[in-house]
Design a protein around this motif. Sequence first.
Motif, PDB file in Angstrom:
ATOM      1  N   HIS A  33      30.660  38.946  54.648  1.00  0.00           N
ATOM      2  CA  HIS A  33      30.620  40.446  54.113  1.00  0.00           C
ATOM      3  C   HIS A  33      31.499  41.126  55.401  1.00  0.00           C
ATOM      4  O   HIS A  33      31.202  40.839  56.534  1.00  0.00           O
ATOM      5  N   ALA A  34      32.424  41.957  55.047  1.00  0.00           N
ATOM      6  CA  ALA A  34      33.350  42.319  55.821  1.00  0.00           C
ATOM      7  C   ALA A  34      33.002  43.690  56.302  1.00  0.00           C
ATOM      8  O   ALA A  34      33.583  44.550  57.290  1.00  0.00           O
ATOM      9  N   TYR A  35      31.916  44.383  55.732  1.00  0.00           N
ATOM     10  CA  TYR A  35      31.603  45.917  55.797  1.00  0.00           C
ATOM     11  C   TYR A  35      30.052  45.928  56.099  1.00  0.00           C
ATOM     12  O   TYR A  35      29.221  45.929  55.092  1.00  0.00           O
ATOM     13  N   ILE A  36      29.794  46.273  57.432  1.00  0.00           N
ATOM     14  CA  ILE A  36      28.317  46.174  57.569  1.00  0.00           C
ATOM     15  C   ILE A  36      27.339  47.236  56.936  1.00  0.00           C
ATOM     16  O   ILE A  36      26.245  46.628  56.573  1.00  0.00           O
ATOM     17  N   ASP A  37      27.961  48.167  56.556  1.00  0.00           N
ATOM     18  CA  ASP A  37      27.158  49.261  55.903  1.00  0.00           C
ATOM     19  C   ASP A  37      26.661  48.813  54.632  1.00  0.00           C
ATOM     20  O   ASP A  37      25.684  49.226  54.121  1.00  0.00           O
ATOM     21  N   ASP A  38      27.368  48.017  53.946  1.00  0.00           N
ATOM     22  CA  ASP A  38      26.953  47.495  52.577  1.00  0.00           C
ATOM     23  C   ASP A  38      26.246  46.062  52.696  1.00  0.00           C
ATOM     24  O   ASP A  38      25.923  45.725  51.496  1.00  0.00           O
ATOM     25  N   THR A  39      25.680  45.804  53.810  1.00  0.00           N
ATOM     26  CA  THR A  39      25.282  44.430  53.736  1.00  0.00           C
ATOM     27  C   THR A  39      23.763  44.530  53.712  1.00  0.00           C
ATOM     28  O   THR A  39      23.111  45.649  53.718  1.00  0.00           O
ATOM     29  N   SER A  40      23.187  43.256  53.594  1.00  0.00           N
ATOM     30  CA  SER A  40      21.614  43.378  53.207  1.00  0.00           C
ATOM     31  C   SER A  40      21.024  42.368  54.447  1.00  0.00           C
ATOM     32  O   SER A  40      21.354  41.324  54.550  1.00  0.00           O
ATOM     33  N   GLU A  41      19.805  42.842  54.845  1.00  0.00           N
ATOM     34  CA  GLU A  41      18.963  41.987  55.864  1.00  0.00           C
ATOM     35  C   GLU A  41      18.421  40.884  54.869  1.00  0.00           C
ATOM     36  O   GLU A  41      17.718  39.839  55.398  1.00  0.00           O
ATOM     37  N   GLU A  42      18.140  41.022  53.593  1.00  0.00           N
ATOM     38  CA  GLU A  42      17.478  40.333  52.810  1.00  0.00           C
ATOM     39  C   GLU A  42      18.243  38.739  52.489  1.00  0.00           C
ATOM     40  O   GLU A  42      17.591  37.883  52.053  1.00  0.00           O
ATOM     41  N   LEU A  68      25.971  38.366  59.932  1.00  0.00           N
ATOM     42  CA  LEU A  68      27.188  37.653  59.676  1.00  0.00           C
ATOM     43  C   LEU A  68      28.562  38.689  59.981  1.00  0.00           C
ATOM     44  O   LEU A  68      29.378  38.392  60.274  1.00  0.00           O
ATOM     45  N   ALA A  69      28.000  39.739  59.335  1.00  0.00           N
ATOM     46  CA  ALA A  69      29.105  40.828  59.211  1.00  0.00           C
ATOM     47  C   ALA A  69      29.343  41.202  60.591  1.00  0.00           C
ATOM     48  O   ALA A  69      30.472  41.857  60.754  1.00  0.00           O
ATOM     49  N   GLU A  70      28.379  41.563  61.417  1.00  0.00           N
ATOM     50  CA  GLU A  70      28.517  41.843  62.831  1.00  0.00           C
ATOM     51  C   GLU A  70      29.696  41.141  63.590  1.00  0.00           C
ATOM     52  O   GLU A  70      30.071  41.349  64.341  1.00  0.00           O
ATOM     53  N   ILE A  71      29.893  39.759  63.084  1.00  0.00           N
ATOM     54  CA  ILE A  71      30.599  38.958  63.647  1.00  0.00           C
ATOM     55  C   ILE A  71      32.078  39.111  62.810  1.00  0.00           C
ATOM     56  O   ILE A  71      33.408  39.016  63.398  1.00  0.00           O
ATOM     57  N   ILE A  72      32.224  39.323  61.610  1.00  0.00           N
ATOM     58  CA  ILE A  72      33.223  39.488  60.734  1.00  0.00           C
ATOM     59  C   ILE A  72      33.712  40.581  60.709  1.00  0.00           C
ATOM     60  O   ILE A  72      35.106  40.667  60.962  1.00  0.00           O
ATOM     61  N   GLU A  73      33.272  41.718  60.771  1.00  0.00           N
ATOM     62  CA  GLU A  73      33.813  43.050  60.789  1.00  0.00           C
ATOM     63  C   GLU A  73      34.618  43.411  61.948  1.00  0.00           C
ATOM     64  O   GLU A  73      35.941  43.914  61.631  1.00  0.00           O
ATOM     65  N   PRO A  74      34.470  43.016  63.034  1.00  0.00           N
ATOM     66  CA  PRO A  74      35.541  43.485  64.170  1.00  0.00           C
ATOM     67  C   PRO A  74      36.594  42.572  63.934  1.00  0.00           C
ATOM     68  O   PRO A  74      37.829  43.276  64.251  1.00  0.00           O
ATOM     69  N   ARG A  75      36.734  41.441  63.496  1.00  0.00           N
ATOM     70  CA  ARG A  75      37.937  40.930  63.416  1.00  0.00           C
ATOM     71  C   ARG A  75      38.837  41.455  61.946  1.00  0.00           C
ATOM     72  O   ARG A  75      39.928  41.498  62.217  1.00  0.00           O
ATOM     73  N   MET A  76      38.094  41.713  61.132  1.00  0.00           N
ATOM     74  CA  MET A  76      38.832  42.440  59.936  1.00  0.00           C
ATOM     75  C   MET A  76      39.255  43.802  60.365  1.00  0.00           C
ATOM     76  O   MET A  76      40.441  44.216  59.881  1.00  0.00           O
TER      77      MET A  76
END
Length: 426
Positions: A261-270, A291-299
Amino acid sequence: MDNNEIYVSLDVGTTEVKVMIGEISAGMLNIIGVGTAPSNGIKKGAVVDIDATVKSIRQAVEKAERMVGVSINQVVVGINGSHIQLQPCHGIVAVSSPHKEITQEDIDRVMDAAQVVSIPRDREVVDIVPSQFIVDGYDEINDPTGMIGVRLEMEGLLVSGSKTVLHNLLRCVERADLEISDIFLQPLAAGEVSVSRDERNLGVALVDIGGSQTTISTFKDGSLVTLNVVPIGGAHITNDLSVGLRATQVEAERVKVSHGHAYIDDTSEEVLAVIQPMGSHEQEEYSQRELAEIIEPRMEEIYEIVAEELSSIGDIPGGVVLTGGTVMMPGSLELAREMLGRNIRMAIPDYIGVREPRYTNGVGLIEFAHLHVKMNHMEMVVATNDDEEQPPLRKARKAGKQRTDQGEESPGVRKRVRSFFKVFFE
């Protein structure tokens, strides 16, 4: 099928090779076959291993053949990459007809005249992308065929590419027992299915985020204006995940596709992804947010580069259109809207079986070939396996085939393959 036109496109990407079979029936395009295979011999848009690339092409072709039950002989090939350069050009000729009526021969001559420019020896003129024709001083003419005039001019962009990159790609296609019918610039082809005529006239940016590179092309007044390729794409996200999760590239790619997921605000911990780290026998779990915390900076880095490029171009009233395999990741569109601050939408081909952004180039190649090129004997692109004269798999049509390794005295790419990059504004 015998009464319809058949086109086969070949999109050789950094992460995937795609072969697509399209059937034109009653003026409508139907995608009847798709074959994909991992691209193992391409790095940064260039061939680094001919044997591996040939193998990947053959695997993709065979999958498409099995899906439709045909034998593929010819393909239209898309080219792209940082080696492609555009430069303004201008040609002028006298109308040759005694009645001063402009014919296709005059258009061909003025386009040839526009190619008389000096380019480095390691580059090859691929073709001309016309922006306008001028007849006796009257400009902004899209198609001068049939007009009366004495002097014909053409203004446009000259497309050139690296001889090494072009010839190696063509050699791989031919070693895969395929004949090249035409070669197209992929941003032009992708624009055929991604942006509307009104958007091209008003001004629009097409951003194609692929495996190892992002292509930023802009259109205005119906024509391609700029093209910029930056060496960053989805493969860099996979590498970041591989390092951050201590997993193999294959495992990182799997997790990216299934849970990325490329947008942390819309992700889920579940939402949890199970990872098998290297050197460990125990599996580990990571949440979608981690995972998004790794993906979003690159995007974000990719979109920052896009924003810088667009700001240097100026106003783009038509906004930005996203396409390419990387933007299939959830959250990509939302992050782009936040960072670019423009009208943004995602381009998805509207054909059954290929409604994903990663197929935009393949569909575009077929549509561009059908709309802008009258190909010779296209009914011979595929032959049914029931034909006794054809073998069960591909048959290399060697008659008239031009090799890419004939040396300096051989004709250029444009001479080997009929009419690249036809007029974009019919």
